[in-house]
Scaffold this motif. Structure first.
Motif: not given
Length: 72
Positions: A1-5
């Motif tokens: 999730m953090n990589i997508t953001l």
């Protein structure tokens, strides 16, 4: 999730810098117009230069806004 953001932020920053291409063209147009106007009427050198600096400053303000959006 953090990589997508994080990747979405990077893509957004890259897209925000697209406005800088228009600024480059605008600065070229401003100084090109100065050369043409000075060639036509050299007696107005100081007034033409004043208008050119104003046009340059307004054009560069757009670049600053684009960079501000890119780094936000």
């Amino acid at each position: 999730m953090n990589i997508t953001l994080q990747s979405a932020k990077m893509i957004g920053a890259g897209l925000a810098t697209i406005g800088l291409t228009g600024v480059g063209a605008g600065v070229g147009i401003v100084f090109g117009a100065l050369v043409l106007a000075f060639a036509r009427n050299p007696a107005l050198k100081q007034q033409l230069f004043t208008y050119t600096i104003l046009g340059f400053a307004l054009t560069e303000a757009i670049a600053l806004f684009a960079l501000m959006m890119a780094f936000d």
